[in-house]
Enzyme design. Sequence first.
Site, PDB file in Angstrom:
ATOM      1  N   CYS A  65     -18.403   9.914 -10.674  1.00 11.62           N
ATOM      2  CA  CYS A  65     -18.493  10.987 -11.666  1.00 11.62           C
ATOM      3  C   CYS A  65     -18.776  10.306 -13.006  1.00 11.62           C
ATOM      4  O   CYS A  65     -19.089   9.118 -13.031  1.00 11.62           O
ATOM      5  CB  CYS A  65     -17.250  11.877 -11.683  1.00 11.62           C
ATOM      6  SG  CYS A  65     -15.737  11.152 -12.335  1.00 11.62           S
ATOM      7  N   HIS A  98      -5.770  -6.305  -0.788  1.00  9.90           N
ATOM      8  CA  HIS A  98      -4.330  -6.165  -0.961  1.00  9.90           C
ATOM      9  C   HIS A  98      -3.825  -4.740  -0.754  1.00  9.90           C
ATOM     10  O   HIS A  98      -2.694  -4.552  -0.297  1.00  9.90           O
ATOM     11  CB  HIS A  98      -3.905  -6.615  -2.362  1.00  9.90           C
ATOM     12  CG  HIS A  98      -4.064  -8.080  -2.577  1.00  9.90           C
ATOM     13  ND1 HIS A  98      -3.511  -8.719  -3.666  1.00  9.90           N
ATOM     14  CD2 HIS A  98      -4.700  -9.044  -1.867  1.00  9.90           C
ATOM     15  CE1 HIS A  98      -3.805 -10.013  -3.616  1.00  9.90           C
ATOM     16  NE2 HIS A  98      -4.534 -10.222  -2.528  1.00  9.90           N
ATOM     17  N   ARG A 133       3.312  -8.844   3.089  1.00 11.05           N
ATOM     18  CA  ARG A 133       3.674  -8.196   1.821  1.00 11.05           C
ATOM     19  C   ARG A 133       2.730  -7.042   1.496  1.00 11.05           C
ATOM     20  O   ARG A 133       3.146  -6.024   0.953  1.00 11.05           O
ATOM     21  CB  ARG A 133       3.715  -9.208   0.684  1.00 11.05           C
ATOM     22  CG  ARG A 133       2.374  -9.829   0.370  1.00 11.05           C
ATOM     23  CD  ARG A 133       2.509 -10.978  -0.618  1.00 11.05           C
ATOM     24  NE  ARG A 133       1.257 -11.705  -0.700  1.00 11.05           N
ATOM     25  CZ  ARG A 133       0.628 -11.958  -1.827  1.00 11.05           C
ATOM     26  NH1 ARG A 133       1.143 -11.566  -2.979  1.00 11.05           N
ATOM     27  NH2 ARG A 133      -0.499 -12.615  -1.817  1.00 11.05           N
TER      28      ARG A 133
END
Length: 150
Positions: A65, A98, A133
């Site tokens: 956008c 991640h 993690r």
Amino acid sequence: MKIAIGSDHAGLWLKKSFIAHFDKPEYQLIDVGTYSTEPVDYPDYAEAVGRKLLDGSADRGILICCSGVGASVAANKIPGIRAGLCHDTYSAHQGVEHDDMNILVLGACIVGLKLAIELVQSFLGATFNGEERHKRRVGKIESIEKRYKG
């Protein structure tokens, strides 16, 4: 890789540029609109891109956008979607590695074509690294979604 791509009217020029640039055998682009410069509402295209990911017809999504902010907010309302607004290549690949980001959001009024192409290449070239993690953190995001799913 199957990529759902959508934009509002302000992002149309950039979407068309991506479709031309990434017309390669390794990519199948699924254009969910818009197709003209007539004013439209970005949440409609955020949902259309998100649906393609959720129904399995696309592996990743690109959403555009003017600023990228509204489209990012709208896409992130969909459970299972992790959309990231990126202006640098580190965030574009790190968000996937991640955070298992599955939609790259761009502001067509913010980034130029050269940088936008680099951002998409970084996003598409990255994979979730699956470290414990990072899996734990994505799991916590999914738990938040479940708690607030109405």
